[in-house]
Design a protein around this motif. Structure first.
Motif, PDB file in Angstrom:
ATOM      1  N   SER A 121       0.821  -1.208   0.000  1.00 59.30           N
ATOM      2  CA  SER A 121       0.000   0.000   0.000  1.00 59.30           C
ATOM      3  C   SER A 121       0.856   1.260   0.000  1.00 59.30           C
ATOM      4  N   PRO A 122       0.493   2.272  -0.811  1.00 56.88           N
ATOM      5  CA  PRO A 122       1.215   3.550  -0.804  1.00 56.88           C
ATOM      6  C   PRO A 122       1.171   4.249   0.557  1.00 56.88           C
ATOM      7  N   ALA A 123       0.241   3.877   1.408  1.00 55.78           N
ATOM      8  CA  ALA A 123       0.138   4.494   2.730  1.00 55.78           C
ATOM      9  C   ALA A 123       1.231   3.990   3.674  1.00 55.78           C
ATOM     10  N   MET A 124       1.934   2.917   3.281  1.00 52.01           N
ATOM     11  CA  MET A 124       2.957   2.335   4.147  1.00 52.01           C
ATOM     12  C   MET A 124       4.347   2.832   3.747  1.00 52.01           C
ATOM     13  N   PRO A 125       5.004   3.608   4.603  1.00 54.14           N
ATOM     14  CA  PRO A 125       6.358   4.052   4.297  1.00 54.14           C
ATOM     15  C   PRO A 125       7.310   2.861   4.176  1.00 54.14           C
ATOM     16  N   SER A 126       8.344   3.006   3.328  1.00 51.24           N
ATOM     17  CA  SER A 126       9.210   1.855   3.074  1.00 51.24           C
ATOM     18  C   SER A 126      10.696   2.104   3.326  1.00 51.24           C
ATOM     19  N   HIS A 127      11.143   3.354   3.283  1.00 47.53           N
ATOM     20  CA  HIS A 127      12.551   3.634   3.581  1.00 47.53           C
ATOM     21  C   HIS A 127      12.719   5.079   4.023  1.00 47.53           C
ATOM     22  N   HIS A 128      13.877   5.374   4.601  1.00 48.37           N
ATOM     23  CA  HIS A 128      14.159   6.717   5.113  1.00 48.37           C
ATOM     24  C   HIS A 128      14.884   7.566   4.077  1.00 48.37           C
ATOM     25  N   ILE A 129      14.697   8.875   4.230  1.00 47.00           N
ATOM     26  CA  ILE A 129      15.469   9.834   3.458  1.00 47.00           C
ATOM     27  C   ILE A 129      16.056  10.864   4.415  1.00 47.00           C
ATOM     28  N   HIS A 130      17.139  11.477   3.982  1.00 44.67           N
ATOM     29  CA  HIS A 130      17.796  12.537   4.742  1.00 44.67           C
ATOM     30  C   HIS A 130      17.494  13.856   4.046  1.00 44.67           C
ATOM     31  N   VAL A 131      16.910  14.795   4.780  1.00 40.46           N
ATOM     32  CA  VAL A 131      16.472  16.080   4.237  1.00 40.46           C
ATOM     33  C   VAL A 131      17.493  17.156   4.615  1.00 40.46           C
ATOM     34  N   GLU A 132      17.864  17.980   3.638  1.00 40.23           N
ATOM     35  CA  GLU A 132      18.836  19.046   3.846  1.00 40.23           C
ATOM     36  C   GLU A 132      18.210  20.206   4.600  1.00 40.23           C
ATOM     37  N   GLU A 133      18.833  20.581   5.723  1.00 40.46           N
ATOM     38  CA  GLU A 133      18.362  21.755   6.458  1.00 40.46           C
ATOM     39  C   GLU A 133      18.510  22.986   5.581  1.00 40.46           C
ATOM     40  N   GLY A 134      17.582  23.922   5.725  1.00 36.05           N
ATOM     41  CA  GLY A 134      17.606  25.138   4.919  1.00 36.05           C
ATOM     42  C   GLY A 134      16.874  24.993   3.592  1.00 36.05           C
ATOM     43  N   SER A 135      16.374  23.804   3.308  1.00 39.34           N
ATOM     44  CA  SER A 135      15.620  23.586   2.064  1.00 39.34           C
ATOM     45  C   SER A 135      14.136  23.859   2.298  1.00 39.34           C
ATOM     46  N   LYS A 136      13.402  24.053   1.209  1.00 39.38           N
ATOM     47  CA  LYS A 136      11.953  24.215   1.317  1.00 39.38           C
ATOM     48  C   LYS A 136      11.325  22.944   1.898  1.00 39.38           C
ATOM     49  N   LEU A 137      11.858  21.786   1.489  1.00 41.56           N
ATOM     50  CA  LEU A 137      11.350  20.525   2.015  1.00 41.56           C
ATOM     51  C   LEU A 137      11.528  20.454   3.525  1.00 41.56           C
ATOM     52  N   PHE A 138      12.682  20.875   4.024  1.00 42.29           N
ATOM     53  CA  PHE A 138      12.902  20.880   5.470  1.00 42.29           C
ATOM     54  C   PHE A 138      11.917  21.835   6.150  1.00 42.29           C
ATOM     55  N   ASP A 139      11.659  22.983   5.534  1.00 42.42           N
ATOM     56  CA  ASP A 139      10.688  23.929   6.094  1.00 42.42           C
ATOM     57  C   ASP A 139       9.306  23.296   6.219  1.00 42.42           C
ATOM     58  N   ILE A 140       8.989  22.372   5.313  1.00 45.21           N
ATOM     59  CA  ILE A 140       7.682  21.714   5.320  1.00 45.21           C
ATOM     60  C   ILE A 140       7.633  20.575   6.340  1.00 45.21           C
ATOM     61  N   VAL A 141       8.625  19.677   6.294  1.00 44.68           N
ATOM     62  CA  VAL A 141       8.570  18.475   7.145  1.00 44.68           C
ATOM     63  C   VAL A 141       9.166  18.690   8.528  1.00 44.68           C
ATOM     64  N   LYS A 142      10.038  19.694   8.665  1.00 39.28           N
ATOM     65  CA  LYS A 142      10.651  20.063   9.947  1.00 39.28           C
ATOM     66  C   LYS A 142      11.470  18.939  10.588  1.00 39.28           C
ATOM     67  N   GLU A 143      11.990  18.040   9.763  1.00 35.53           N
ATOM     68  CA  GLU A 143      12.831  16.953  10.258  1.00 35.53           C
ATOM     69  C   GLU A 143      13.947  16.670   9.262  1.00 35.53           C
ATOM     70  N   ARG A 144      15.078  16.191   9.781  1.00 33.07           N
ATOM     71  CA  ARG A 144      16.215  15.849   8.916  1.00 33.07           C
ATOM     72  C   ARG A 144      16.087  14.445   8.339  1.00 33.07           C
ATOM     73  N   ARG A 145      15.331  13.588   8.970  1.00 32.70           N
ATOM     74  CA  ARG A 145      15.186  12.210   8.507  1.00 32.70           C
ATOM     75  C   ARG A 145      13.704  11.842   8.588  1.00 32.70           C
ATOM     76  N   ILE A 146      13.144  11.425   7.450  1.00 39.58           N
ATOM     77  CA  ILE A 146      11.740  11.007   7.428  1.00 39.58           C
ATOM     78  C   ILE A 146      11.625   9.679   6.679  1.00 39.58           C
ATOM     79  N   CYS A 147      10.535   8.996   6.906  1.00 41.65           N
ATOM     80  CA  CYS A 147      10.266   7.731   6.226  1.00 41.65           C
ATOM     81  C   CYS A 147       9.235   7.990   5.124  1.00 41.65           C
ATOM     82  N   VAL A 148       9.514   7.492   3.922  1.00 41.65           N
ATOM     83  CA  VAL A 148       8.648   7.728   2.762  1.00 41.65           C
ATOM     84  C   VAL A 148       8.309   6.403   2.088  1.00 41.65           C
TER      85      VAL A 148
END
Length: 111
Positions: A39-66
């Motif tokens: 299911s697409p609702a189930m995260p499958s692996h982690h990513i590392h998000v760059e601080e100072g990016s728009k993505l970081f501004d949205i998720v507010k974390e350096r490591r998330i599961c997608v």
């Protein structure tokens, strides 16, 4: 106009900006399974998000599961794009335009 590219959309944005793709994950050095069979609702692996990016501004974390459902990945993002997230195996998972107010592209399917 704000732009959000998702999955293939991220690949299209990269190519439109002069970037390149690995046409198949077997051509990239990867240790993760990026095409999940659940299911697409189930995260499958982690990513590392760059601080100072728009993505970081949205998720507010350096490591998330997608979640992940792709066999092509970005090899180079193009000169006007910057990589703002990578998977644990170093595969590009998010890019952003360096100059535009909001052009963000992610390889996974946000839920």
């Amino acid at each position: 106009m704000p732009v959000l590219g998702i999955c293939r959309g991220s690949q299209i944005i990269a190519v439109a900006e002069g970037g390149t793709l690995y046409q198949d994950l077997s051509l990239a050095e990867t240790s993760l399974k990026h095409s999940q069979g659940h299911s697409p609702a189930m995260p499958s692996h982690h990513i590392h998000v760059e601080e100072g990016s728009k993505l970081f501004d949205i998720v507010k974390e350096r490591r998330i599961c997608v979640n992940s459902f792709h066999h092509q990945v970005i090899n180079t993002p193009g000169d006007r794009m910057r990589v703002t997230a990578r998977a644990d195996d170093n595969i590009i998972e998010a890019i952003e335009h360096k100059d535009a107010k909001f052009v963000l592209a992610v390889q996974w399917h946000p839920r």
